[in-house]
Design a protein around this motif. Structure first.
Motif: not given
Length: 141
Positions: A17, A19, A39, A125
């Motif tokens: 995962q 960012r 997140t 996002s």
């Protein structure tokens, strides 16, 4: 027919995962602003911070009301990494002590560029540009 899966593929240590970050050029600044993805946990926390419970005076029922402006401020505050909106020197220079969202609005004088920045934050996002507004609207009901 259900395809077999290996539960290990879903364990936290086996899931990558990242960012995401993105540079955004804003008119008048020598360097681009840098934003990061938010997140789902951060999103939930911001939504709770921007939502308050009220009593409907007619029905005496408790209702939740999301402050869209506060939510957008929290989102931008969390996602903008460059410049550091919490930097004391930057806040003093722009006259916005301890108000990161207000600082950013003051720094980005063009409403369209501020909106574009918010839209880019939504995109990295994982939201489509118009979906976040729909989500906030759903949260109100």
């Amino acid at each position: 027919m259900t395809k077999e899966y290996n539960v290990n593929d879903f364990l936290a240590e086996n899931v990558k995962q990242e960012r995401l970050t993105k540079e955004i050029k804003i008119t008048g600044f020598k360097q681009p602003f840098v934003i990061q993805s938010v997140t789902s946990e951060e999103f939930d926390k911001m939504q709770k911070q921007a939502t308050r419970k009220l009593i409907n005076p007619k029905t005496y029922q408790e209702v939740s009301k999301t402050d869209d402006s506060k939510f957008a401020d929290l989102l931008i505050e969390k996602a903008v990494v460059v410049p550091n909106l919490h930097d004391e020197k930057l806040q003093k220079n722009w006259g916005c002590i301890a108000e990161p969202a207000k600082l950013l609005r003051k720094m980005i004088s063009k409403a369209g560029e501020y909106g574009d920045l918010l839209e880019e934050i939504q995109k990295i996002s994982g939201f489509e540009a118009d979906k976040l507004g729909d989500f906030v609207e759903q949260a109100k009901n």
